[in-house]
Motif scaffolding. Structure first.
Motif, mmCIF file in Angstrom:
data_model
loop_
_atom_site.group_PDB
_atom_site.id
_atom_site.type_symbol
_atom_site.label_atom_id
_atom_site.label_comp_id
_atom_site.label_asym_id
_atom_site.label_seq_id
_atom_site.Cartn_x
_atom_site.Cartn_y
_atom_site.Cartn_z
ATOM 1 N N ASN A 144 0.825 -1.206 0.000
ATOM 2 C CA ASN A 144 0.000 0.000 0.000
ATOM 3 C C ASN A 144 0.865 1.265 0.000
ATOM 4 O O ASN A 144 0.628 2.196 -0.772
ATOM 5 C CB ASN A 144 -0.912 0.003 1.220
ATOM 6 N N PHE A 171 -6.562 -4.347 -3.718
ATOM 7 C CA PHE A 171 -7.348 -3.656 -2.697
ATOM 8 C C PHE A 171 -8.772 -3.343 -3.166
ATOM 9 O O PHE A 171 -9.565 -2.798 -2.401
ATOM 10 C CB PHE A 171 -6.675 -2.335 -2.303
ATOM 11 N N SER A 174 -11.617 -4.239 -0.913
ATOM 12 C CA SER A 174 -11.368 -4.013 0.508
ATOM 13 C C SER A 174 -12.450 -3.121 1.114
ATOM 14 O O SER A 174 -13.104 -2.342 0.420
ATOM 15 C CB SER A 174 -9.993 -3.355 0.689
ATOM 16 N N ASP A 175 -12.609 -3.227 2.430
ATOM 17 C CA ASP A 175 -13.496 -2.316 3.144
ATOM 18 C C ASP A 175 -12.687 -1.313 3.967
ATOM 19 O O ASP A 175 -13.232 -0.595 4.808
ATOM 20 C CB ASP A 175 -14.460 -3.081 4.057
ATOM 21 N N GLN A 176 -11.381 -1.246 3.722
ATOM 22 C CA GLN A 176 -10.518 -0.291 4.404
ATOM 23 C C GLN A 176 -10.343 0.949 3.526
ATOM 24 O O GLN A 176 -9.807 0.843 2.410
ATOM 25 C CB GLN A 176 -9.157 -0.905 4.716
ATOM 26 N N PRO A 177 -10.767 2.114 3.989
ATOM 27 C CA PRO A 177 -10.741 3.304 3.138
ATOM 28 C C PRO A 177 -9.356 3.681 2.627
ATOM 29 O O PRO A 177 -9.213 4.139 1.492
ATOM 30 C CB PRO A 177 -11.328 4.395 4.032
ATOM 31 N N GLU A 178 -8.318 3.461 3.450
ATOM 32 C CA GLU A 178 -6.974 3.831 3.018
ATOM 33 C C GLU A 178 -6.516 2.987 1.836
ATOM 34 O O GLU A 178 -5.821 3.481 0.935
ATOM 35 C CB GLU A 178 -5.984 3.684 4.177
ATOM 36 N N LEU A 179 -6.898 1.722 1.813
ATOM 37 C CA LEU A 179 -6.516 0.855 0.707
ATOM 38 C C LEU A 179 -7.289 1.211 -0.558
ATOM 39 O O LEU A 179 -6.727 1.268 -1.664
ATOM 40 C CB LEU A 179 -6.744 -0.608 1.079
ATOM 41 N N ALA A 203 -14.310 5.320 -0.483
ATOM 42 C CA ALA A 203 -13.299 5.590 0.536
ATOM 43 C C ALA A 203 -13.672 6.831 1.344
ATOM 44 O O ALA A 203 -13.555 6.853 2.581
ATOM 45 C CB ALA A 203 -11.930 5.772 -0.111
ATOM 46 N N LEU A 206 -16.427 6.136 3.789
ATOM 47 C CA LEU A 206 -15.982 5.327 4.920
ATOM 48 C C LEU A 206 -15.127 6.130 5.893
ATOM 49 O O LEU A 206 -15.082 5.820 7.088
ATOM 50 C CB LEU A 206 -15.189 4.113 4.417
ATOM 51 N N ALA A 207 -14.422 7.137 5.373
ATOM 52 C CA ALA A 207 -13.537 7.953 6.225
ATOM 53 C C ALA A 207 -13.737 9.427 5.889
ATOM 54 O O ALA A 207 -12.858 10.067 5.308
ATOM 55 C CB ALA A 207 -12.082 7.533 6.026
ATOM 56 N N ASN A 210 -11.007 12.043 6.710
ATOM 57 C CA ASN A 210 -9.655 11.897 6.163
ATOM 58 C C ASN A 210 -9.477 12.910 5.027
ATOM 59 O O ASN A 210 -10.022 12.755 3.939
ATOM 60 C CB ASN A 210 -9.445 10.470 5.660
#
Length: 257
Positions: A144, A171, A174-179, A203, A206-207, A210
């Motif tokens: 990443n 990614f 993915s459910d991770q916003p940074e990814l 993303a 989700l965040a 950010n």
């Protein structure tokens, strides 16, 4: 259970319950009984750092490094402490030495690359991430960070962007916003704005706080001609006094709307 396993949880429990003095007494007793107890030394340094006694923490970790030159943990903890104190050059020197001394320690290699990244030594950071992936191809953090670094600093090189895309494509679900943000930003740099906007919208949802993700989302929207939505995202990206990598580019892009 060995103290190396239960010690951190025990000291943390003491600290959370307002009994830091008991934790201090326990650790000093262990060190008095066995001056080679590196786990107790590292935990004692962490305890001092939590109390704001940073100089004492540094002294303990330097002593631990001298007494246990073949144990990577004091090196890592000292580098983390120096990073917290914003002594980034000193942290990078500690990590450079540790990386040479412990070439098979993934944590040392990863933190060294991240520190290079943080201080702006992008060539060394890039080389560090690539070295990690050569040894540990499944390292998600290195993949990443390398993809994001390429998108930020080497975006004029199509071959490098292709490498970033290869790393970040995994990614997509993915459910991770940074990814998701990393993949979306790479796609923006490649000119694939439709796909990028979908990923960056997710993303950003989700965040929402950010600001770097908001910046990337704003660029994607602007590139698609969605001016009003782009302005809204730029406003979020530049609210207050942000310091994320790329903030100057964000300011320039926002001014050109």
């Amino acid at each position: 259970q060995p103290f190396s396993r239960i010690g951190p949880a025990l000291v943390s429990a003491y600290a959370r319950s307002g009994k830091a003095a008991d934790a201090d007494k326990l650790l000093n007793a262990r060190i008095s009984a066995d001056s080679q107890d590196v786990d107790a030394m590292v935990l004692l340094a962490e305890l001092h750092a939590q109390k704001g006694e940073l100089g004492d923490a540094e002294d303990i970790l330097n002593k631990a490094m001298a007494q246990h030159p073949d144990n990577s943990k004091p090196y890592l903890d000292l580098a983390r402490l120096l990073t917290r104190e914003n002594k980034l050059d000193a942290a990078s020197k500690i990590l450079e030495g540790a990386a040479a001394k412990f070439p098979q320690d993934r944590d040392v290699a990863r933190y060294a690359a991240i520190t290079y990244d943080t201080i702006g030594n992008f060539a060394s950071a890039k080389a560090g991430y690539e070295a990690i992936l050569a040894k540990w191809p499944d390292d998600m953090v290195a993949a990443n960070n390398l993809a994001a670094l390429i998108a930020d600093q080497f975006s004029s090189d199509p071959a490098q962007l292709g490498r970033a895309r290869q790393l970040a494509e995994k990614f997509r679900n993915s459910d991770q916003p940074e990814l998701l943000d990393t993949l979306g930003w790479v796609l923006v740099r490649q000119g694939n704005f439709d796909d990028a906007t979908i990923l960056l919208e997710k993303a950003a949802s989700l965040a929402p706080s950010n600001q770097q993700i908001q910046f990337h989302y704003a660029v994607a929207l602007k590139s698609k001609g969605l001016t009003a939505k782009a302005k809204e995202a730029f406003d979020k990206a530049l609210a207050g006094s942000p310091t994320y990598r790329g903030v100057e580019e964000a300011r320039k892009d926002a001014a050109l709307q």
